[in-house]
Write an enzyme that holds these catalytic residues in place. Structure first.
Site, PDB file in Angstrom:
ATOM      1  N   THR A  71     -30.983  56.953  46.760  1.00 11.61           N
ATOM      2  CA  THR A  71     -32.104  57.582  47.456  1.00 11.61           C
ATOM      3  C   THR A  71     -32.664  58.714  46.597  1.00 11.61           C
ATOM      4  O   THR A  71     -31.914  59.491  46.025  1.00 11.61           O
ATOM      5  CB  THR A  71     -31.675  58.107  48.833  1.00 11.61           C
ATOM      6  OG1 THR A  71     -31.212  57.009  49.595  1.00 11.61           O
ATOM      7  CG2 THR A  71     -32.846  58.753  49.556  1.00 11.61           C
ATOM      8  N   ARG A  99     -33.726  45.712  59.334  1.00 12.90           N
ATOM      9  CA  ARG A  99     -33.251  47.067  59.624  1.00 12.90           C
ATOM     10  C   ARG A  99     -34.120  48.105  58.913  1.00 12.90           C
ATOM     11  O   ARG A  99     -34.472  47.964  57.746  1.00 12.90           O
ATOM     12  CB  ARG A  99     -31.802  47.189  59.154  1.00 12.90           C
ATOM     13  CG  ARG A  99     -31.177  48.553  59.422  1.00 12.90           C
ATOM     14  CD  ARG A  99     -30.937  49.304  58.143  1.00 12.90           C
ATOM     15  NE  ARG A  99     -30.224  50.547  58.380  1.00 12.90           N
ATOM     16  CZ  ARG A  99     -30.107  51.500  57.469  1.00 12.90           C
ATOM     17  NH1 ARG A  99     -30.626  51.348  56.281  1.00 12.90           N
ATOM     18  NH2 ARG A  99     -29.463  52.608  57.761  1.00 12.90           N
ATOM     19  N   THR A 121     -31.035  62.110  53.047  1.00 11.50           N
ATOM     20  CA  THR A 121     -30.473  60.775  53.147  1.00 11.50           C
ATOM     21  C   THR A 121     -29.039  60.883  53.654  1.00 11.50           C
ATOM     22  O   THR A 121     -28.530  61.965  53.881  1.00 11.50           O
ATOM     23  CB  THR A 121     -30.532  60.051  51.784  1.00 11.50           C
ATOM     24  OG1 THR A 121     -30.166  58.682  51.974  1.00 11.50           O
ATOM     25  CG2 THR A 121     -29.591  60.696  50.776  1.00 11.50           C
TER      26      THR A 121
END
Ligand code: GLY
Length: 191
Positions: A71, A99, A121
């Protein structure tokens, strides 16, 4: 942001819109990712993991082994006090198709208001459940950025959510906090 008044597009509609905006098709899979994915599928078939789609501990093991921390977040404030924030992630292994994690959700992995901006994150479901992004920027109303981020990481851990978070407040103070062993951070000032 510039072409429509929508805040979030996902799935087929998002792909169609991207094509319309001139973004070509792109396969983001790397050989390393495919290797880990095949290993995990194998473990699943052998019953080593069981029908549990959280897999958080196992994922951490793979991420440590392959260094696949993925991330990237950015927060900025300009000379007129306007914030910008962005978060990009590869998500979490072995989640169901469709998702959506915390990164694109305003108030979860990405958030800005008049007091500050954050990008964060961690375990997306936990970050969304606790609305951690909103929690952090609201704290900046009365706390400097770093203190607000420390308090947010502590609050997250208290509720069993591991996370990393960066931010900037309305006075331009920067900060970063995390419950992982390490997190890479960079800061810059310019005209
Ligand atoms: N924080 C990344 C994800 O949950 O997808």
């Amino acid at each position: 942001m510039e072409k429509t008044d929508h805040h979030l597009l996902v799935g087929h509609g998002a792909t169609r819109f991207a094509r319309l905006m001139g973004h070509p098709d792109h396969d983001p899979r790397t050989p390393e990712r495919v290797t880990v994915w095949n290993q995990l599928k194998q473990e699943l078939r052998c019953g080593k993991t069981g029908p549990d789609f959280r897999f958080w501990k196992r994922i951490s093991k793979w991420q440590k082994a392959y260094g696949l921390f993925d991330t990237v977040g950015a927060c900025a404030i300009d000379s007129r006090g306007r914030f910008a924030v962005a978060t990009s992630t590869g998500g979490i292994w072995m989640k169901l198709p469709g998702r959506v994690g915390d990164s694109p959700i305003p108030g979860a992995g990405t958030c800005a208001n008049r007091y500050g901006a954050i990008s964060m994150t961690g375990h997306g479901e936990g970050v969304m459940r606790l609305c951690l992004g909103r929690h952090a920027v609201d704290l900046m109303k009365r706390l400097p950025c770093q203190a607000a981020l420390d308090a947010t990481a502590k609050y997250a851990l208290k509720h069993g959510v591991e996370c990393g978070i960066i931010g900037v407040d309305a006075k331009g103070r920067l900060g970063g906090a995390h419950s992982a062993k390490w997190m890479q951070l960079g800061m810059a000032a310019g005209r």
